[in-house]
Design a protein around this motif. Structure first.
Motif, PDB file in Angstrom:
ATOM      1  N   GLU A  35       0.823  -1.208   0.000  1.00 15.92           N
ATOM      2  CA  GLU A  35       0.000   0.000   0.000  1.00 15.92           C
ATOM      3  C   GLU A  35       0.859   1.261   0.000  1.00 15.92           C
ATOM      4  O   GLU A  35       1.999   1.240   0.496  1.00 15.92           O
ATOM      5  CB  GLU A  35      -0.926  -0.005   1.214  1.00 15.92           C
ATOM      6  CG  GLU A  35      -1.975  -1.125   1.150  1.00 15.92           C
ATOM      7  CD  GLU A  35      -3.033  -0.974   2.226  1.00 15.92           C
ATOM      8  OE1 GLU A  35      -3.674   0.093   2.268  1.00 15.92           O
ATOM      9  OE2 GLU A  35      -3.203  -1.905   3.023  1.00 15.92           O
ATOM     10  N   HIS A  37       0.941   3.825   1.761  1.00 17.91           N
ATOM     11  CA  HIS A  37       0.874   4.564   3.014  1.00 17.91           C
ATOM     12  C   HIS A  37       1.910   4.012   3.987  1.00 17.91           C
ATOM     13  O   HIS A  37       2.456   2.927   3.807  1.00 17.91           O
ATOM     14  CB  HIS A  37      -0.509   4.414   3.668  1.00 17.91           C
ATOM     15  CG  HIS A  37      -1.667   4.545   2.748  1.00 17.91           C
ATOM     16  ND1 HIS A  37      -2.062   5.750   2.212  1.00 17.91           N
ATOM     17  CD2 HIS A  37      -2.539   3.624   2.256  1.00 17.91           C
ATOM     18  CE1 HIS A  37      -3.118   5.567   1.444  1.00 17.91           C
ATOM     19  NE2 HIS A  37      -3.423   4.275   1.455  1.00 17.91           N
ATOM     20  N   HIS A 125      -7.515   1.052   3.647  1.00 14.78           N
ATOM     21  CA  HIS A 125      -7.905   2.445   3.868  1.00 14.78           C
ATOM     22  C   HIS A 125      -8.499   3.038   2.593  1.00 14.78           C
ATOM     23  O   HIS A 125      -9.474   3.806   2.656  1.00 14.78           O
ATOM     24  CB  HIS A 125      -6.682   3.264   4.302  1.00 14.78           C
ATOM     25  CG  HIS A 125      -7.021   4.684   4.636  1.00 14.78           C
ATOM     26  ND1 HIS A 125      -6.920   5.705   3.712  1.00 14.78           N
ATOM     27  CD2 HIS A 125      -7.472   5.262   5.775  1.00 14.78           C
ATOM     28  CE1 HIS A 125      -7.283   6.840   4.273  1.00 14.78           C
ATOM     29  NE2 HIS A 125      -7.626   6.599   5.522  1.00 14.78           N
ATOM     30  N   THR A 126      -7.961   2.672   1.449  1.00 18.02           N
ATOM     31  CA  THR A 126      -8.511   3.147   0.180  1.00 18.02           C
ATOM     32  C   THR A 126      -9.939   2.662  -0.006  1.00 18.02           C
ATOM     33  O   THR A 126     -10.810   3.421  -0.460  1.00 18.02           O
ATOM     34  CB  THR A 126      -7.628   2.664  -0.987  1.00 18.02           C
ATOM     35  OG1 THR A 126      -6.306   3.177  -0.817  1.00 18.02           O
ATOM     36  CG2 THR A 126      -8.180   3.135  -2.321  1.00 18.02           C
ATOM     37  N   GLU A 129     -12.167   4.759   2.357  1.00 16.86           N
ATOM     38  CA  GLU A 129     -12.354   6.115   1.831  1.00 16.86           C
ATOM     39  C   GLU A 129     -13.387   6.128   0.714  1.00 16.86           C
ATOM     40  O   GLU A 129     -14.248   7.014   0.660  1.00 16.86           O
ATOM     41  CB  GLU A 129     -11.019   6.655   1.310  1.00 16.86           C
ATOM     42  CG  GLU A 129     -10.102   7.217   2.381  1.00 16.86           C
ATOM     43  CD  GLU A 129      -8.930   7.965   1.774  1.00 16.86           C
ATOM     44  OE1 GLU A 129      -8.397   7.482   0.755  1.00 16.86           O
ATOM     45  OE2 GLU A 129      -8.564   9.026   2.305  1.00 16.86           O
TER      46      GLU A 129
END
Length: 401
Positions: A35, A37, A125-126, A129
């Motif tokens: 990822e 991040h 997390h994507t 979101e």
């Protein structure tokens, strides 16, 4: 010396990298994460801040640098050559290793029906979101899957006034992981909050309007979210010739069929004393396995023997389960002002416990119950049921015995 490479920068992989340093390992440590991040915790994803998905970081760039951990961010491992001791990365890099930890986690299970590409996953997390940014006032959501993730999301959306439907193939929601007593209570709370349930229903098609059920009924949904479980990420290990099953098979010390390759977290199926392998899908077990894998990669021989544990927050209710409750176990209920505890006994030996109450009001009680499970002693069922009997006193007596 080529050092240690960790594939997977989630809870397990990242904690293992830091645990290596805490164990005194001074060689190179490389953490590979797909990822884009910094490593973050997954549980807060289902608890958004307003309209935004939370990102609770596990560490910072400064802490990674201070620990001497090389972080390959946004890079995937494409190939593992166990004979050569190398990992080929998606950016063209080749990482040699002396020891390797596979903490590849799991991926969402996907539907296999027409229109399945319309279904939104909830894992990263994507993903979070994309979901929370597209659910506004007046919207409707159809959730396929009545497990913990599906029900947590249903509670979040109902808290925002969003219409929610839950479609579940089983006769009841929360049937796999949650003890039936508390599954029924949570089901009733969701129904009281206005969640529509479609139980024992198959999926025929996903359309722009929602979900077409087997039989032709249509469940409206501006967004359709899939929450039908996960599949362990085993492809890298399988292609490299490691033993796999429902996960990457590992012994009690988290070693795979290659002694210099370890597996931990959601991808790992751990050998059990009575035979077979079990995957432990929870945040705390991922952390415990990370620490054990790190110690064992530096020469220890520690076995993973932690008590399975998970929690779930739905509306103002907090659920916690320690151990592995089974329908064959004897059940004893303790009623308290904050909620209920249920104890599960094999004979007179406490083997699991669960709690459902307001917020975190029963956290202390379930912790004491977990310690009683770990003590492995026989207990008087009447004492467990009696709220006047202090669990701390029972624990003290058990330890003295």
């Amino acid at each position: 010396m080529n050092g240690i490479v960790i594939i997977g920068a989630g809870e397990c992989g990242t904690r293992a990298a830091f645990a290596l340093r805490e164990a005194g390992y001074s060689g190179s440590v490389t953490l590979v994460g797909a990822e884009p991040h910094l490593p973050y915790e997954r549980p807060p994803l289902s608890k958004p801040m307003g309209e935004t998905a939370q990102m609770k970081l596990i560490c910072t760039l400064d802490s990674l640098a201070a620990a001497g951990i090389d972080y390959a961010k946004g890079v995937s491992a494409l190939k593992l050559d166990a004979d050569a001791g190398t990992v080929t990365l998606s950016d063209g890099g080749l990482l040699p290793y002396e020891k390797l930890l596979l903490a590849t986690g799991a991926r969402p299970r996907r539907l296999a029906c027409p229109g399945a590409e319309r279904v939104l996953d909830f894992r990263t997390h994507t993903d979070a979101e994309a979901i929370f940014a597209n659910v506004g006032s007046g919207a409707s959501v159809a959730i396929i899957g009545g497990g913990l993730i599906g029900m947590e999301l249903a509670a979040v959306f109902r808290g925002k006034g969003i219409a929610v439907s839950v479609i579940e193939a089983a006769p009841k929601p929360l049937g796999r992981a949650v003890p039936s007593r508390f599954a029924e209570k949570l089901h009733a709370r969701h129904a009281a909050e206005g969640v529509e349930f479609y139980l024992e229903r198959g999926i025929a098609e996903i359309t722009g309007d929602g979900v077409v059920l087997a039989g032709g009924d249509v469940v409206q949904g501006d967004l359709v979210i899939g929450a039908i479980g996960v599949i362990p990420e085993t492809a890298l290990a399988l292609d490299a010739g490691l033993a796999t099953g429902n996960g990457i098979l590992a012994d009690a010390c988290l070693r795979t069929s290659r002694p210099n390759i370890f597996a931990a977290g959601d991808c790992a199926a751990i050998a059990q004393p009575g035979g077979g392998h079990i995957r432990f899908e929870s945040w705390r077990n991922a952390r415990a396995q990370a620490e054990i894998a790190a110690r064992n990669m530096t020469g220890a021989q520690d076995a993973f023997a932690a008590i399975p544990w998970f929690w779930s927050d739905q509306y103002d209710l907090g659920l916690q389960v320690a151990g592995l409750p089974h329908p064959a176990h004897r059940s004893v209920v303790r009623t308290l002002p904050e909620g209920e505890l249920e104890f599960y006994l094999d004979g007179d030996r406490l083997v699991a416990a669960a709690a459902l109450g307001l917020g975190n009001g029963l956290a202390k009680e379930i912790k004491l119950a977990e310690m009683l499970v770990a003590a492995g002693v026989d207990l008087d069922p009447a004492a467990l049921a009696d709220p006047r009997v202090n669990l701390k006193a029972l624990l003290k007596s058990a330890r003295a015995a």
